[in-house]
Design an enzyme around this catalytic site. Sequence first.
Site, short mmCIF file in Angstrom:
data_model
loop_
_atom_site.label_atom_id
_atom_site.label_comp_id
_atom_site.label_asym_id
_atom_site.label_seq_id
_atom_site.Cartn_x
_atom_site.Cartn_y
_atom_site.Cartn_z
N GLU A 83 0.84 -1.20 0.00
CA GLU A 83 0.00 0.00 0.00
C GLU A 83 0.88 1.25 0.00
O GLU A 83 1.97 1.26 0.57
CB GLU A 83 -0.94 0.00 1.20
CG GLU A 83 -0.25 0.12 2.54
CD GLU A 83 -1.22 0.12 3.71
OE1 GLU A 83 -0.75 0.28 4.85
OE2 GLU A 83 -2.44 -0.02 3.48
N ASP B 177 17.54 -2.98 8.39
CA ASP B 177 18.18 -2.08 7.41
C ASP B 177 17.69 -0.66 7.68
O ASP B 177 17.21 0.03 6.79
CB ASP B 177 17.83 -2.52 5.99
CG ASP B 177 18.68 -1.81 4.93
OD1 ASP B 177 19.67 -1.15 5.31
OD2 ASP B 177 18.36 -1.90 3.73
#
Length: 281
Positions: A80, A186
């Site tokens: 989304e 990350d």
Amino acid sequence: MGPRESVVEAVAEITGLEPVSVHGLSPAVWEVELADGDLVVAKRTDGAQAEAAGLAWLAESGTVPVPGVRGHDSRWLVIEQVEPGNASGEAAERFGRQLAALHASGANAFGEAPPGAPSMGTIGLAAMDYASEASWPRWYAEHRIVPYLARATALTSAEKTVIEQVVERIEELAGPSEPPARLHGDLWSGNVHWAADRRVWLIDPAAHGGHRETDLAMLHLFGCPHLDRVLLGYASESPLADGWPRRIPLHQLFPLLVHVELFGRSYAHQAVTAARQALQL
């Protein structure tokens, strides 16, 4: 087939809806409007399955907002779209508390893969091993520093020797023992998405079980807006172990070695400097 045709075909197959407009955000990322009016983001990546599993694992914790996954195949991930907004101190402090809660949701082992992940994950464009162990120092040395050091062909023998000393001394450098945390994995500033709803959303995870100081070290590596407020919120929820700022270079060594593997000499000096700083503890 051109890039636009490829993304249209992939998104239609994955979502079951026809794209009506496509806007490139980068060479591998597109914003797509679907026939039902929804906006999604399509990303071409060999790590689509791992990233989808990581987003689901982070979402399961009910802590930091992450985009919902609309679907994926072996090379495409569709999520989304989250409307971008401005960074603010209030959002940063809330994010810090949520990040602490995410870490506290835990993992079964250091290196643990998210449920549903493939046998090998990715961090950026590099492969990432999901091998797991109960001990963080040995796991970090053997499954994060050593493999990436071996692939860091841009480093000289003398530079590699400095980093090898970190491996040899890892037990004394690691700090107090902590349980495995559920990491984004990350967490550089580009994966911290400041949204229009005045919240911070996390994108592009390399999620796994790890040490919580690693996510925080990543936030320091390339800068993060209102980082002082992020840390304030984090500490209010879950204080960090004594001496953690001195261990930041140790935790930055892994992502820096990834950058050396991917980008060569441009990150070599930074990686060796981090190793030298870690050895001064």
